[in-house]
Design an enzyme around this catalytic site. Structure first.
Site, PDB file in Angstrom:
ATOM      1  N   LYS A 125       9.156   8.600 -24.172  1.00 29.92           N
ATOM      2  CA  LYS A 125       9.873   8.076 -22.999  1.00 29.92           C
ATOM      3  C   LYS A 125      10.947   7.097 -23.443  1.00 29.92           C
ATOM      4  O   LYS A 125      12.103   7.172 -23.021  1.00 29.92           O
ATOM      5  CB  LYS A 125       8.868   7.361 -22.094  1.00 29.92           C
ATOM      6  CG  LYS A 125       9.457   6.774 -20.819  1.00 29.92           C
ATOM      7  CD  LYS A 125       8.530   5.772 -20.148  1.00 29.92           C
ATOM      8  CE  LYS A 125       7.149   6.338 -19.903  1.00 29.92           C
ATOM      9  NZ  LYS A 125       6.346   5.448 -19.027  1.00 29.92           N
ATOM     10  N   LYS A 160       1.522   0.108 -26.089  1.00 34.71           N
ATOM     11  CA  LYS A 160       0.874  -0.077 -24.781  1.00 34.71           C
ATOM     12  C   LYS A 160      -0.328  -0.977 -24.986  1.00 34.71           C
ATOM     13  O   LYS A 160      -0.897  -1.023 -26.080  1.00 34.71           O
ATOM     14  CB  LYS A 160       0.400   1.271 -24.223  1.00 34.71           C
ATOM     15  CG  LYS A 160       0.154   1.259 -22.730  1.00 34.71           C
ATOM     16  CD  LYS A 160       1.430   1.482 -21.962  1.00 34.71           C
ATOM     17  CE  LYS A 160       1.256   1.236 -20.485  1.00 34.71           C
ATOM     18  NZ  LYS A 160       2.444   1.688 -19.739  1.00 34.71           N
ATOM     19  N   GLY A 166       4.780  -5.016 -17.539  1.00 33.76           N
ATOM     20  CA  GLY A 166       3.723  -4.714 -16.562  1.00 33.76           C
ATOM     21  C   GLY A 166       3.335  -3.246 -16.545  1.00 33.76           C
ATOM     22  O   GLY A 166       3.971  -2.394 -17.158  1.00 33.76           O
ATOM     23  N   ASP A 167       2.257  -2.975 -15.866  1.00 36.14           N
ATOM     24  CA  ASP A 167       1.783  -1.613 -15.565  1.00 36.14           C
ATOM     25  C   ASP A 167       0.763  -1.825 -14.438  1.00 36.14           C
ATOM     26  O   ASP A 167       0.818  -2.856 -13.748  1.00 36.14           O
ATOM     27  CB  ASP A 167       1.160  -0.957 -16.818  1.00 36.14           C
ATOM     28  CG  ASP A 167       0.964   0.564 -16.659  1.00 36.14           C
ATOM     29  OD1 ASP A 167       1.923   1.311 -16.881  1.00 36.14           O
ATOM     30  OD2 ASP A 167      -0.141   0.994 -16.286  1.00 36.14           O
TER      31      ASP A 167
HETATM   32  P1  NDP Z   1       0.419  -1.057  -9.348  1.00 35.15           P
HETATM   33  O1  NDP Z   1      -0.765  -1.769  -9.856  1.00 35.15           O
HETATM   34  O2  NDP Z   1       1.536  -1.840  -8.770  1.00 35.15           O
HETATM   35  O3  NDP Z   1       0.009   0.040  -8.272  1.00 35.15           O
HETATM   36  C1  NDP Z   1      -0.902   1.037  -8.568  1.00 35.15           C
HETATM   37  C2  NDP Z   1      -1.148   1.854  -7.305  1.00 35.15           C
HETATM   38  O4  NDP Z   1      -1.915   2.990  -7.643  1.00 35.15           O
HETATM   39  C3  NDP Z   1      -1.952   1.094  -6.265  1.00 35.15           C
HETATM   40  O5  NDP Z   1      -1.625   1.574  -4.992  1.00 35.15           O
HETATM   41  C4  NDP Z   1      -3.376   1.457  -6.637  1.00 35.15           C
HETATM   42  O6  NDP Z   1      -4.297   1.373  -5.551  1.00 35.15           O
HETATM   43  C5  NDP Z   1      -3.203   2.908  -7.042  1.00 35.15           C
HETATM   44  N1  NDP Z   1      -4.213   3.281  -8.028  1.00 35.15           N
HETATM   45  C6  NDP Z   1      -4.452   2.703  -9.233  1.00 35.15           C
HETATM   46  N2  NDP Z   1      -5.480   3.311  -9.840  1.00 35.15           N
HETATM   47  C7  NDP Z   1      -5.888   4.258  -9.019  1.00 35.15           C
HETATM   48  C8  NDP Z   1      -6.917   5.215  -9.085  1.00 35.15           C
HETATM   49  N3  NDP Z   1      -7.732   5.295 -10.143  1.00 35.15           N
HETATM   50  N4  NDP Z   1      -7.047   6.064  -8.056  1.00 35.15           N
HETATM   51  C9  NDP Z   1      -6.247   5.987  -6.985  1.00 35.15           C
HETATM   52  N5  NDP Z   1      -5.247   5.082  -6.856  1.00 35.15           N
HETATM   53  C10 NDP Z   1      -5.078   4.247  -7.870  1.00 35.15           C
HETATM   54  O7  NDP Z   1       0.932  -0.186 -10.582  1.00 35.15           O
HETATM   55  P2  NDP Z   1       2.361   0.468 -10.827  1.00 35.15           P
HETATM   56  O8  NDP Z   1       2.957   0.898  -9.539  1.00 35.15           O
HETATM   57  O9  NDP Z   1       3.112  -0.411 -11.724  1.00 35.15           O
HETATM   58  O10 NDP Z   1       1.968   1.770 -11.685  1.00 35.15           O
HETATM   59  C11 NDP Z   1       1.688   3.012 -11.088  1.00 35.15           C
HETATM   60  C12 NDP Z   1       1.837   4.124 -12.115  1.00 35.15           C
HETATM   61  O11 NDP Z   1       3.168   4.119 -12.620  1.00 35.15           O
HETATM   62  C13 NDP Z   1       0.948   4.005 -13.350  1.00 35.15           C
HETATM   63  O12 NDP Z   1       0.601   5.291 -13.803  1.00 35.15           O
HETATM   64  C14 NDP Z   1       1.857   3.347 -14.374  1.00 35.15           C
HETATM   65  O13 NDP Z   1       1.440   3.623 -15.700  1.00 35.15           O
HETATM   66  C15 NDP Z   1       3.173   4.024 -14.037  1.00 35.15           C
HETATM   67  N6  NDP Z   1       4.388   3.343 -14.464  1.00 35.15           N
HETATM   68  C16 NDP Z   1       4.654   2.065 -14.107  1.00 35.15           C
HETATM   69  C17 NDP Z   1       5.835   1.471 -14.485  1.00 35.15           C
HETATM   70  C18 NDP Z   1       6.200   0.100 -14.053  1.00 35.15           C
HETATM   71  O14 NDP Z   1       7.320  -0.323 -14.345  1.00 35.15           O
HETATM   72  N7  NDP Z   1       5.372  -0.636 -13.338  1.00 35.15           N
HETATM   73  C19 NDP Z   1       6.802   2.175 -15.336  1.00 35.15           C
HETATM   74  C20 NDP Z   1       6.451   3.549 -15.602  1.00 35.15           C
HETATM   75  C21 NDP Z   1       5.284   4.085 -15.186  1.00 35.15           C
HETATM   76  P3  NDP Z   1      -5.063  -0.020  -5.239  1.00 35.15           P
HETATM   77  O15 NDP Z   1      -4.072  -0.870  -4.531  1.00 35.15           O
HETATM   78  O16 NDP Z   1      -6.220   0.397  -4.420  1.00 35.15           O
HETATM   79  O17 NDP Z   1      -5.466  -0.573  -6.565  1.00 35.15           O
HETATM   80  O1  2IT Z   2       4.789   3.028 -18.426  1.00 35.29           O
HETATM   81  C1  2IT Z   2       5.812   2.315 -18.519  1.00 35.29           C
HETATM   82  O2  2IT Z   2       6.883   2.768 -18.935  1.00 35.29           O
HETATM   83  C2  2IT Z   2       5.709   0.916 -18.098  1.00 35.29           C
HETATM   84  N1  2IT Z   2       4.659   0.504 -17.626  1.00 35.29           N
HETATM   85  C3  2IT Z   2       6.876  -0.004 -18.277  1.00 35.29           C
HETATM   86  C4  2IT Z   2       6.978  -0.480 -19.687  1.00 35.29           C
HETATM   87  C5  2IT Z   2       8.003  -1.542 -19.966  1.00 35.29           C
HETATM   88  O3  2IT Z   2       7.981  -2.025 -21.107  1.00 35.29           O
HETATM   89  O4  2IT Z   2       8.802  -1.889 -19.110  1.00 35.29           O
END
Ligand code: NDP
Ligand code: 2IT
Length: 444
Positions: free
Chosen positions: A113, A125, A164-165
């Site tokens: 990525k 990670k 974050g993640d």
């Molecule tokens: P958040 O913690 O902000 O949100 C996660 C969301 O997904 C919440 O609504 C949560 O529900 C739900 N969730 C988490 N685990 C589960 C599960 N096991 N089953 C069902 N729902 C679930 O995280 P992000 O939005 O940052 O991340 C979401 C996805 O995006 C992840 O896969 C992450 O790796 C990916 N990602 C994030 C990036 C970023 O910049 N933040 C960048 C690239 C990818 P609840 O509120 O109930 O916990």
């Molecule tokens: O999965 C991802 O790409 C992230 N959670 C963001 C990683 C980052 O360093 O901004």
């Protein structure tokens, strides 16, 4: 067995009980067969064997004290997977499901990525099995401080830059940064996703969701199509889902369903995003409340039912393996045309197969959600240069990066004779650059 099969086979034997890592490695390596065939020097130099072995894995104890005085111990992880093209870069996940397999799959994906962004960042990670749900601010702070009290010695603005993640947002990054600065006495860009008052970048909060919609929009444009009037389903209601929803709506789409880990809401009139933000971001509550507050909206327990709602575009934005083969087949049967992965590895291998065979335009995570880490790299650039770009400047760069990613994965897919297969395109385009750098560095 050919080279790829041998590497995969030995990876599974050497890393037993790591199903998510096996899944990600299988998805990636099987698509690299045509590249490896063209480059016999990769096998001579054991390039794939080195590529799937992290450069370093750190596993540590994180003790902390809750508000009642009880002592807890969690596991902390940082996998520094590949630094061929830049310092390790990738998020931290705090979720009770976190284990080495999950961190390694995320780290492996992150290498390609980050390469696709075109910016100089390697892959890493980390995270913890700590569950932030229901914890007070003081408990979150205590945990973050303890986590950083070990992590600080392994990271640095030019070494490894976490972000974050799941479960790690602005609040957690703030506490982590505060502790790093206190221990090291350095105000540097060692974490991204920082607040705007202490070195963060505009657009980083929105970047992953916006970037996802930008790349879906590119794929639509290339087919003479657009988001206007399209019905969209978004899973999750966290950072990525929220801003994907905002951007999709601003481009004229109708988002009709979202979920959290308990269940999903369906609002045929279109999701009211301010309400979702109030429930999930401000109150840190449950999405169920949406259906209590909006007439005509319904709530159902459990997550997978969301994929049975007919839509044109599906944007899984929650977590790994949320769409299995059966859900994929239901989506296809109901007419889905585009799937953009906001989450990391949200589709199982079986689901990907269904999408590709049905002619769905499938944009895999490492391309589709790269806007987040790309904007993190823009934050790093601003930190090093002691600069601060406007919202418009960063957004324009993000848009441009996503358009370039689309062009590059489309071209790589075509060049290798797999027109429209963006799983192939993304893996190949991402890998070639990393492989070139690894070869240049010798056996390291
Ligand atoms: P958040 O913690 O902000 O949100 C996660 C969301 O997904 C919440 O609504 C949560 O529900 C739900 N969730 C988490 N685990 C589960 C599960 N096991 N089953 C069902 N729902 C679930 O995280 P992000 O939005 O940052 O991340 C979401 C996805 O995006 C992840 O896969 C992450 O790796 C990916 N990602 C994030 C990036 C970023 O910049 N933040 C960048 C690239 C990818 P609840 O509120 O109930 O916990
Ligand atoms: O999965 C991802 O790409 C992230 N959670 C963001 C990683 C980052 O360093 O901004």
């Amino acid at each position: 067995m050919n080279y790829v099969e041998r590497v995969l086979d030995s990876l599974k034997k050497q890393n037993p009980n790591e199903p998510e890592f096996h899944q990600a490695a299988t998805e990636i390596l099987t698509t690299l067969a045509p590249v490896v065939e063209k480059h016999p020097e990769y096998e001579d130099q054991a390039l794939l064997e080195r590529f799937v072995e992290p450069e370093r894995v750190v596993l540590f104890r994180v003790p902390w004290v809750d508000d009642c005085g009880k002592v807890h111990v969690n596991k902390g992880y940082r996998v520094q997977f590949n630094s061929a093209i830049g310092p390790y870069k990738g998020g931290l996940r705090f979720h009770p499901s976190v284990n080495l397999s999950i961190i390694k799959f995320l780290g492996l994906e992150q290498i390609l990525k980050n390469s696709l962004t075109g910016l100089p960042i390697g892959g890493g990670k980390g995270g913890s099995d700590f569950d932030p749900k229901g914890k007070s601010n003081r408990e979150i702070m205590a945990f973050c401080q303890s986590f950083m009290t070990e992590l600080y010695r392994h990271i640095g603005a030019d070494t490894d830059v976490p972000a974050g993640d799941i479960g790690v947002g602005g609040r957690e990054i703030g506490y982590l940064f505060g502790q790093y600065k206190r221990i090291r006495d350095e105000h540097v860009g060692v974490l991204t996703g920082r607040g705007l008052s202490y070195g963060g970048s505009l657009v980083r909060t929105e970047a992953t969701g916006y970037g996802l919609v930008y790349i879906v929009n590119e794929a639509m444009k290339a087919r003479g199509d657009s988001l206007k009037g399209k019905t969209v389903i978004i899973s999750g209601s966290g950072n990525v889902a929220t801003y994907a929803c905002q951007k999709a709506q601003s481009l004229g789409a109708k988002v009709v369903a979202m979920y959290d880990s308990n269940g999903y809401i369906h609002d045929p009139d279109g999701i009211k995003l301010d309400l979702i933000k109030d429930i999930k971001e401000v109150k840190r509550g449950r999405i169920k409340e949406y259906a209590d507050r909006v007439e005509g909206a319904t709530y159902k327990e459990g997550c997978s039912g969301i994929w049975s709602i007919p839509c044109d575009v599906a944007l899984p934005c929650a977590t790994q393996n949320e769409i299995d083969e059966k859900s994929a087949a239901t989506l296809v049967k109901n007419g889905v045309k585009y799937v953009g992965e906001g989450a990391n590895m949200p589709s199982t291998l079986g689901a990907i197969d269904v999408f590709l065979k049905s002619g769905v335009v499938f944009l895999p995570a490492k391309a589709a959600n790269a806007g987040g880490v790309a904007t993190s790299a823009l934050e790093m650039a601003q930190s090093s240069g002691r600069m601060f770009w406007s919202f418009e400047e960063v957004d324009a760069k993000l848009r441009n990066i996503m358009a370039n990613i689309y062009r590059n994965i489309d071209k790589a897919a075509k060049d290798y004779g797999f027109d429209g297969n963006y799983v192939m395109g993304a893996n190949i385009a991402g890998f070639v650059k990393v492989a070139e750098a690894m070869l240049a560095h010798g056996i390291v």
